[in-house]
Design an enzyme around this catalytic site. Structure first.
Site, short mmCIF file in Angstrom:
data_model
loop_
_atom_site.label_atom_id
_atom_site.label_comp_id
_atom_site.label_asym_id
_atom_site.label_seq_id
_atom_site.Cartn_x
_atom_site.Cartn_y
_atom_site.Cartn_z
N ASP A 129 50.49 45.43 -9.02
CA ASP A 129 49.11 44.94 -8.04
C ASP A 129 47.85 44.58 -8.20
OD1 ASP A 129 51.14 44.74 -5.86
OD2 ASP A 129 51.34 47.11 -5.11
N TYR A 150 51.74 46.61 1.76
CA TYR A 150 51.98 48.07 1.66
C TYR A 150 51.01 48.84 1.35
CZ TYR A 150 56.14 50.59 -0.17
OH TYR A 150 57.40 51.61 0.48
CU LIG Z 1 58.85 51.03 -0.95
#
Ligand SMILES: [Cu+2]
Ligand SMILES: *[C@@H]1O[C@H](CO)[C@@H](O)[C@H](O)[C@H]1NC(C)=O
Ligand SMILES: *[C@@H]1O[C@H](CO)[C@@H](O)[C@H](O)[C@H]1NC(C)=O
Ligand SMILES: *[C@@H]1O[C@H](CO)[C@@H](O)[C@H](O)[C@H]1NC(C)=O
Ligand SMILES: *[C@@H]1O[C@H](CO)[C@@H](O)[C@H](O)[C@H]1NC(C)=O
Ligand SMILES: *[C@@H]1O[C@H](CO)[C@@H](O)[C@H](O)[C@H]1NC(C)=O
Ligand SMILES: *[C@@H]1O[C@H](CO)[C@@H](O)[C@H](O)[C@H]1NC(C)=O
EC number: 1.4.3.-
Length: 770
Positions: free
Chosen positions: A374, A462
């Protein structure tokens, strides 16, 4: 006992002297050395770079890859030895510098070059920050910019023109003239199978509320390596379990009735509930539906601090009871806590987030390809607004952040961080001293209060919540909570091997979350050693009954001499007590230490065999998608590694690892290669925590935080002579009195302040250039 009492009193008095001698004031006024760049400083760097005409810079938004542009500007932390000299010995402050990342795309052999620009606030020099030998970031490794996304969106729209009717027939949505019924996409990474490649799989989705959960069943592989977007080409198409060479081929076969189609039901069926004017909510929406057996329709408890905050925030420094620390929010990799002191002694120089990865499995090409790393998606810069009363208590202090990331101006992210004190709801310690005859000798308790520093990263679908938590007894905790939308693909029955069906056409793909932290402990000085304590059973003849054997635990201490020895592998049991010890001793003759206590489920989820397989794929770098990534294999390999501090080893990852995991500029394994001595040295602990996430229907609409948090604690271990929270004035002791009311002893008067109403809720949600 009188003499002993006197001795203790003397020692206490000495301690008080020692305590008052330390003035936190001398610590924090120098903390600017850790401060992120101000808007003025960011602009000064930008203007300085733009004044260098030979760089031929163009705005980041210019819709082409064949341009030179500034991608990132952030503070460049000075060398530790210079900072410590300045902080501890009163030297001159080190020069304030920026790190600037420039994409040189307007040349035959495009490259990425990093510069140090200084001194701030009025820069007059720039010098290249040389990569480690053999570790130049490749052009293909650069993060995707918003200009590239705009071009990608356009390219997808063009490429799928032949599929217009196909999309309308199967989904009711389209890319052309679509108004409220448009398609959108999620791209996955890594982007290819070998270094230098830049070809991404795209999942096409319906652009509705929570579109991550609305795949159309079509995925598409686009090669976008060329700096000329005209040259980008669709290489493969996947639809409902079958591959096609091109959108044209799929369209043709569809017309010929040769495609096994799945017609999606309308995601927002209108007129189903005729009575209500509002449409029923999508399954991917937060709107309430259904009822609890015990309905609640009033607001819940809130936090109040009737007498105001008990912490002090001075610039980027927080003072709270025994604690003081500085912090910054790196646009690249996120939250960093620096110069952490407890009781005026340095405990850690740095504790910081390095990387967050999520490794997926799937039956669709996008699902099986996804290995998200990320930092390559701007982990530190996607720090969007925190909502008071939800993301942090109403009473929190909210702080804005500035990021110069893929932009032409610093962008203000309002309320990106928050600081607050909160009750934990469990006492820090308590005791009921029974008299065993229906009463008590005394009751004593110390309320549990902690200070929290929090930010979030919303990496596309997310959300990570990043906490650093400070307890009054010298314990510090780092914690990550995972929430937000799951990364999901189109359901077909084969998908059940890799995940869970979450809706008619939706599969939640299984994945492992791993987070890497850097913990530069300085336990009462920079010279520390690493040791572990374990339990070992002994089997002896019972000395008071020689006819019997006695099996009992003994302490087994292990010292670690070299980096390789202190690189613990998953599968190998991690000793329970991981201690960073100062050569100094506490009053009882023990090495003053801090204990690292890891809370992770990662070790349970790495199955046997994975590691070996890992080593093989790693050795054959470039042959398989994702898994051979250096960083990923390292994170998978070591829950803990202890290295000697090196100025060249301050980050375990980089913004380039995602898009070239095969040949990244930062290779963590190399930190261990030289296998340096780690006895009585400046030590750094690298901690990997994580968990296996098998999505389940309750991940709809979002993954919930309970149970989805991992992290670690730093706990004093013989560092003090007794519990340092004894300095807290919060305890309450109750003494029974003969024939009278109990005597309640306190050191802080019972609340007198007003119970203030918080400010009315507000949320802006924009982030803009300043
Ligand atoms: Cu997850
Ligand atoms: C990268 O490009 C810049 C600008 O053209 C050039 O000055 C520099 O030498 C190049 N670096 C490498 C390593 O090729
Ligand atoms: C784009 O493709 C054309 C034709 O194949 C080729 O001549 C040109 O060099 C390519 N451009 C880039 C930047 O790759
Ligand atoms: C809240 O619920 C109670 C019953 O549980 C009901 O009597 C009351 O009218 C409701 N209040 C509102 C504002 O809906
Ligand atoms: C214990 O406490 C109870 C209640 O205060 C009291 O009645 C009793 O006398 C105490 N017993 C002793 C042994 O102190
Ligand atoms: C302890 O030692 C005795 C004598 O050698 C042996 O019989 C016994 O099994 C041992 N117990 C354990 C738990 O190892
Ligand atoms: C958000 O803040 C910006 C800048 O302060 C302001 O211009 C804008 O009107 C605000 N928007 C909302 C919805 O409050």
């Amino acid at each position: 006992t009188l003499a002993l009492g006197w001795a203790i009193a003397t020692i206490l008095a000495l301690q008080t002297v020692a305590a008052t001698k330390c003035t936190p004031r001398t610590l924090h006024h120098k903390a600017r050395v850790f401060e992120d760049l101000s808007a003025q400083e960011l602009k000064a760097v930008r203007n300085f770079l733009w004044s260098h005409k030979e760089l031929r810079l163009e705005p980041s938004r210019t819709p082409t890859m064949a341009k030179n542009s500034v991608f990132l500007i952030e503070m460049l932390l000075p060398k530790k030895q210079h900072v410590l000299k300045f902080l501890d010995k009163g030297g001159r402050p080190p020069a304030r510098e920026a790190r600037a990342v420039i994409f040189f795309g307007a040349q035959e052999h495009p490259n990425i070059t990093e510069f140090a620009v200084g001194p701030l606030p009025w820069p007059y020099y720039m010098r290249e920050l040389p990569p480690k030998p053999g570790h130049q970031a490749t052009w293909a490794s650069r993060p995707i910019s918003s200009a590239e996304y705009a071009l990608l969106g356009h390219a997808l729209k063009e490429a799928t023109k032949p599929l217009h009717q196909f999309f309308l027939d199967t989904t009711g949505f389209s890319y052309q003239d679509c108004h409220s019924r448009c398609l959108t996409f999620t791209d996955v990474a890594p982007r290819g199978l070998a270094s230098g490649e830049r070809r991404s799989w795209f999942i096409l989705q319906l652009f509705v509320e929570g579109y991550f959960l609305h795949p159309t069943g079509l995925e598409l592989l686009l090669d976008h390596r060329s700096t000329n977007a005209q040259n980008w080409t669709v290489e493969r198409v996947w639809y409902n379990g079958k591959f096609y060479r091109s959108p044209e081929e799929l369209a043709r076969k569809y017309e010929d009735g040769e495609v096994d189609v799945v017609v999606l039901e309308d995601p927002s069926p209108k007129g189903k509930s005729e009575k209500s004017t509002e449409e029923p909510p999508l399954f991917s929406s937060y709107k309430p539906r259904g009822d609890f057996p015990t309905p609640i329709n009033v607001t819940g408890p809130r936090l109040v601090q009737p007498q105001g905050p008990r912490y002090r925030l001075e610039g980027n420094t927080v003072l709270y009871g025994g604690w003081s620390f500085s912090f910054r929010l790196r646009s690249s990799s996120g939250l960093q806590v620096l110069n952490v002191h407890f009781g005026c002694e340095r405990v850690a120089y740095e504790v910081s987030v390095q990387e967050a990865v999520a490794l997926y499995g799937g039956h669709t090409p996008a699902g099986m390809q996804t290995k998200y790393i990320d930092v390559g998606w701007g982990l530190g810069s996607v720090t969007h607004e925190l909502a008071p009363g939800i993301d942090c208590p109403d009473t929190a202090t909210f702080l804005d952040a500035l990021h110069y990331y893929d932009a032409d101006d610093p962008v203000r992210y309002p309320r990106a961080l928050c600081v607050f004190e909160m009750p934990t709801g469990v006492p820090l310690r308590r005791h009921f001293n029974s008299n065993f005859s229906g009463g008590f000798n005394f009751y004593a308790g110390l309320q549990g209060q902690v200070l929290v520093l929090r930010t979030t990263s919303t990496v596309y679908n997310y959300d990570y919540i990043w906490d650093f938590i400070f307890y009054p007894n010298g314990v510090m905790e780092a914690k990550m909570h995972a929430t937000g939308y799951v990364h999901a693909t189109f359901y077909t029955p084969e998908g059940l091997r890799h995940g869970t069906r979450l809706h008619t056409h939706l599969l939640g793909n299984m994945h492992t979350h791993l987070v890497h932290y850097r913990v530069d402990l300085d336990v009462a000085g920079t010279k520390n050693s690493f040791q572990t304590l374990q339990m070992k059973l002994e089997n002896i003849t019972n000395p008071w009954s020689p006819r019997h054997q006695l099996v009992q635990p003994t302490l087994e201490q292990t010292s670690y001499h070299r980096e390789r020895q202190a690189a613990f592998r998953f599968r190998q049991p991690l000793p329970k007590y991981l201690l960073f010890a100062s050569p100094r001793e506490n009053r009882w003759g023990h090495k003053r230490s801090y204990r690292l206590q890891i809370h992770s489920m990662a070790d349970q989820v790495l199955p046997l065999g994975w590691q070996e397989e890992q080593a093989i794929t790693w050795a054959r770098a470039g042959r398989f998608p994702g898994p051979q990534s250096h960083l990923v294999s390292l994170l998978r390999r070591y829950p803990l590694a202890v290295t000697k501090y090196r100025e060249s080893e301050v980050c375990s990852s980089s913004i380039y690892n995602q898009n070239d995991p095969w040949d990244p500029p930062v290779v963590f394994e190399e930190f261990l290669k030289n296998n340096e001595n780690i006895e009585n040295e400046d030590l750094v602990a690298w901690v990997t925590v994580g968990f296996l996430h098998i999505p389940h229907s309750e991940d709809i609409p979002n993954t919930a935080t309970p149970g989805n948090s991992v992290g670690f604690l730093l706990r004093p271990f013989n560092f003090f002579d007794e519990d340092p929270s004894l300095a807290s004035r919060d305890p309450v002791i109750v003494w029974p009195r003969d024939g009278g009311p109990n005597y309640v002893q306190r050191w802080i008067p019972e609340e007198e302040g007003d119970c203030l109403m918080p400010d009315p809720f507000s949320y802006n949600g924009t982030y803009r250039p300043v």
